[in-house]
Structure formats: structure tokens, C-alpha cells
Design an enzyme around this catalytic site. Sequence first.
Site, PDB file in Angstrom:
ATOM      1  N   THR A  47       0.860  -1.187   0.000  1.00 49.08           N
ATOM      2  CA  THR A  47       0.000   0.000   0.000  1.00 49.08           C
ATOM      3  C   THR A  47       0.893   1.233   0.000  1.00 49.08           C
ATOM      4  O   THR A  47       1.622   1.475   0.973  1.00 49.08           O
ATOM      5  CB  THR A  47      -0.897   0.029   1.248  1.00 49.08           C
ATOM      6  N   LYS A  83      -7.324   1.926  -2.866  1.00 47.53           N
ATOM      7  CA  LYS A  83      -6.886   1.413  -1.551  1.00 47.53           C
ATOM      8  C   LYS A  83      -6.941   2.535  -0.500  1.00 47.53           C
ATOM      9  O   LYS A  83      -7.252   2.292   0.669  1.00 47.53           O
ATOM     10  CB  LYS A  83      -5.475   0.841  -1.684  1.00 47.53           C
ATOM     11  N   LYS A 142       0.989   5.302   8.088  1.00 51.10           N
ATOM     12  CA  LYS A 142       1.605   5.645   6.793  1.00 51.10           C
ATOM     13  C   LYS A 142       0.518   5.818   5.721  1.00 51.10           C
ATOM     14  O   LYS A 142       0.531   6.776   4.952  1.00 51.10           O
ATOM     15  CB  LYS A 142       2.593   4.530   6.449  1.00 51.10           C
TER      16      LYS A 142
HETATM   17  P1  NAP Z   1       5.509  -6.390   7.462  1.00 49.98           P
HETATM   18  O1  NAP Z   1       5.066  -7.620   8.161  1.00 49.98           O
HETATM   19  O2  NAP Z   1       6.115  -5.285   8.242  1.00 49.98           O
HETATM   20  O3  NAP Z   1       6.554  -6.859   6.304  1.00 49.98           O
HETATM   21  C1  NAP Z   1       7.212  -5.937   5.488  1.00 49.98           C
HETATM   22  C2  NAP Z   1       8.048  -6.694   4.468  1.00 49.98           C
HETATM   23  O4  NAP Z   1       8.699  -5.748   3.598  1.00 49.98           O
HETATM   24  C3  NAP Z   1       9.172  -7.524   5.104  1.00 49.98           C
HETATM   25  O5  NAP Z   1       9.357  -8.693   4.343  1.00 49.98           O
HETATM   26  C4  NAP Z   1      10.383  -6.586   4.966  1.00 49.98           C
HETATM   27  O6  NAP Z   1      11.616  -7.267   4.979  1.00 49.98           O
HETATM   28  C5  NAP Z   1      10.093  -5.995   3.594  1.00 49.98           C
HETATM   29  N1  NAP Z   1      10.780  -4.715   3.366  1.00 49.98           N
HETATM   30  C6  NAP Z   1      10.541  -3.542   4.002  1.00 49.98           C
HETATM   31  N2  NAP Z   1      11.352  -2.581   3.501  1.00 49.98           N
HETATM   32  C7  NAP Z   1      12.089  -3.161   2.526  1.00 49.98           C
HETATM   33  C8  NAP Z   1      13.099  -2.683   1.656  1.00 49.98           C
HETATM   34  N3  NAP Z   1      13.503  -1.388   1.668  1.00 49.98           N
HETATM   35  N4  NAP Z   1      13.672  -3.553   0.778  1.00 49.98           N
HETATM   36  C9  NAP Z   1      13.285  -4.851   0.754  1.00 49.98           C
HETATM   37  N5  NAP Z   1      12.329  -5.365   1.556  1.00 49.98           N
HETATM   38  C10 NAP Z   1      11.735  -4.532   2.442  1.00 49.98           C
HETATM   39  O7  NAP Z   1       4.323  -5.728   6.625  1.00 49.98           O
HETATM   40  P2  NAP Z   1       2.984  -6.415   6.056  1.00 49.98           P
HETATM   41  O8  NAP Z   1       1.932  -6.358   7.100  1.00 49.98           O
HETATM   42  O9  NAP Z   1       3.312  -7.691   5.386  1.00 49.98           O
HETATM   43  O10 NAP Z   1       2.565  -5.312   4.951  1.00 49.98           O
HETATM   44  C11 NAP Z   1       3.221  -5.231   3.702  1.00 49.98           C
HETATM   45  C12 NAP Z   1       2.450  -4.223   2.830  1.00 49.98           C
HETATM   46  O11 NAP Z   1       1.095  -4.671   2.669  1.00 49.98           O
HETATM   47  C13 NAP Z   1       2.380  -2.813   3.450  1.00 49.98           C
HETATM   48  O12 NAP Z   1       2.435  -1.846   2.430  1.00 49.98           O
HETATM   49  C14 NAP Z   1       1.007  -2.814   4.128  1.00 49.98           C
HETATM   50  O13 NAP Z   1       0.485  -1.507   4.269  1.00 49.98           O
HETATM   51  C15 NAP Z   1       0.205  -3.667   3.166  1.00 49.98           C
HETATM   52  N6  NAP Z   1      -0.961  -4.360   3.755  1.00 49.98           N
HETATM   53  C16 NAP Z   1      -0.901  -4.950   4.994  1.00 49.98           C
HETATM   54  C17 NAP Z   1      -2.025  -5.597   5.510  1.00 49.98           C
HETATM   55  C18 NAP Z   1      -2.018  -6.272   6.873  1.00 49.98           C
HETATM   56  O14 NAP Z   1      -3.112  -6.579   7.395  1.00 49.98           O
HETATM   57  N7  NAP Z   1      -0.862  -6.546   7.468  1.00 49.98           N
HETATM   58  C19 NAP Z   1      -3.208  -5.659   4.758  1.00 49.98           C
HETATM   59  C20 NAP Z   1      -3.227  -5.107   3.484  1.00 49.98           C
HETATM   60  C21 NAP Z   1      -2.102  -4.451   2.989  1.00 49.98           C
HETATM   61  P3  NAP Z   1      12.313  -7.686   6.393  1.00 49.98           P
HETATM   62  O15 NAP Z   1      11.763  -9.037   6.745  1.00 49.98           O
HETATM   63  O16 NAP Z   1      13.758  -7.711   6.088  1.00 49.98           O
HETATM   64  O17 NAP Z   1      11.947  -6.625   7.403  1.00 49.98           O
END
Ligand code: NAP
Length: 283
Positions: A93, A168, A236
Site C-alpha cells: 500500500t 486502496k 503511513k
Molecule cells: P511487514 O510484516 O512489516 O513486512 C514488510 C516486508 O517488507 C518484510 O518482508 C520486509 O523485509 C520488507 N521490506 C521492508 N522494507 C524493505 C526494503 N527497503 N527492501 C526490501 N524489503 C523490504 O508488513 P505487512 O503487514 O506484510 O505489509 C506489507 C504491505 O502490505 C504494506 O504496504 C502494508 O500496508 C500492506 N498491507 C498490509 C495488511 C495487513 O493486514 N498486514 C493488509 C493489506 C495491505 P524484512 O523481513 O527484512 O523486514
Amino acid sequence: MKTGFIGLGAMGIGMARNITAAGHLAGVYNRTLSKAQQLTDELQVAAYHQIEELAADVNLVLICVSADADVLAVVEKLAETVRPGTIVVDMSTVSSDTAKQAAALLAEKQVDFLDAPVSGGVEGAKNGTLAMMVGGDFEVLEKALPVLESMTRCIMYMGCTGSGQATKAVNQIMGAGINQAVTEALAFAQAQGLPMEKVIEVISGGASGNWFLQHRGSTMTRGSFAPGFKLVLHHKDLKICQSMAKKTDTATPLVDMTVADYERLMASGYGDEDISALYRLKR
Ligand code: NAP
């Protein structure tokens, strides 16, 4: 299509498992390599150690990382080795502007880009029931469809690049309102001394029932706020909504209130908790 996946966070792990089950995943990359290793052992797919290595080996790249700067950093690395004709789909997102920047960068390499953010939480990612809103060329979406369908229950084509992310943002504003309503109502119920599990069950079956109440109601009232969806990530998203709304002079009082509440919680060290931690301020 030979598919590579970047970003094995709370969402990415479930998505990668479902793409593998459908027979499409060639390999994964995660910044913290140990996380990728665990999953590749389980799924028997390749573990790429560099984004450039993944880009050179596949013709469909899926991204699910945290925020705007992260998506652009990943896309810049992809652009170094990606082959012409590859499709890149970003499911993070981020803002519509970031989607447009990523698309322009990749177009220089004859690579197509779709912004395809998702809704449905970690449960949706795990169960393959996400809702996906897509911006970009419809013909490109059609090519990627068999892979995207393995993660989703609903895919909606929204229009040109950036329109997936704009949709979104609409979802995230509603999420803020629902979080405010559910946390406030359940704090009120608890203050009335009501049996909370019964409150959650009966209201879930009526006109005010909703996903957040059903999936986070019990945990929040028991004082458990494990993510789920990290509060810092929704913060964010709401900052993106504020800046988009400013450009069209649209009032967003609900978003403004939620941003202020989240900032109080982040200052107290609760940023990595689930968004239902808003309950801390209401009870
Ligand atoms: P998360 O658990 O914090 O995971 C983030 C992922 O991104 C991790 O694999 C992290 O790697 C990787 N990452 C972050 N910065 C990076 C960079 N500069 N280069 C390479 N890899 C990087 O987050 P999440 O909940 O999965 O969410 C991911 C996305 O989906 C976000 O944009 C969020 O807003 C969206 N989203 C989340 C949800 C939800 O319910 N969680 C629902 C819909 C959409 P590391 O393992 O090394 O930290």
C-alpha cells in the site's frame, strides 16, 4: 508465468504459500535472508540472495514491502537486471504517485507495471481470499491473472496506473472509521459491565457487524494487540490519504483524528502493535 516474490512479511508469507500451491512460484527474496530460507525449505522454491538475481530469472515479479521508499528502492534494483517483457506487480500500500514513478522507471526497460494493493488482512493473505484493486493496462492484468487469482477472492480493474492505490486509500479511510467505531463501542460495552463475548457475537450477526469486530473484537477486549496490521503501516496509509485529500480540498476529519490518535500510541511505543491498539486510548 515464472514468478518471483519479494517481501515475506505478515502478508507476503501467506501470499507466497498460495501461489506455490497453485504451482506458479519459482522463488522468493526477503531483505532478512533467514526468513526467506525458512520458507524456501518449506515450499521447495529458490531463495534469491539479491533482488537483481530474482529479476534476471523470472518474467513476473510480485512485490509486497512496507512503504513508498521501500517500493522505489526495490524497483530501482529490479530495473538493473529485469528482462524486457517482464511484468512487475506491486501489492504494497503506497501512494498513487509512487505507483506512477515505479511504472515510469520500469517502462524505460520495456517492463509493464501494475499497482495492485490488497485488502483482507493477514487472514485473507493466508486463506487466499484477498480483495485486489488494480491500476495499469488491462491487457497486462489479463496476462498476470492466473497468478493473482491464486491469492484473491475478488480482483477489480480500476483504470490507469495509480487508480489501484487511489482505491486502496478509500479502503484505508473506511478502516480508520471502523477502527474508531469498534474500539469506542467495545470500550463503552466493557464500562457497562456487559459480557463481551456475547456482545461481539450478537452484534456481529446484525446490521453493525463487520470484519474488524469479528476478527479483532475478542483479542482487543482481552488486551492482546499482536499484528495483524501494524499501526505504523496504517498511519503511513492515512498520511497518504491526507496528502491526496489536500490536493482536491476534501475534508477528512476522521482521518485527521485517527492520525493524531496513532501518533500518541506510536510515541508511547505501540507502533508495532495491531491497529486495534487504538482500544488502549478508549478503555
Ligand atoms: P511487514 O510484516 O512489516 O513486512 C514488510 C516486508 O517488507 C518484510 O518482508 C520486509 O523485509 C520488507 N521490506 C521492508 N522494507 C524493505 C526494503 N527497503 N527492501 C526490501 N524489503 C523490504 O508488513 P505487512 O503487514 O506484510 O505489509 C506489507 C504491505 O502490505 C504494506 O504496504 C502494508 O500496508 C500492506 N498491507 C498490509 C495488511 C495487513 O493486514 N498486514 C493488509 C493489506 C495491505 P524484512 O523481513 O527484512 O523486514
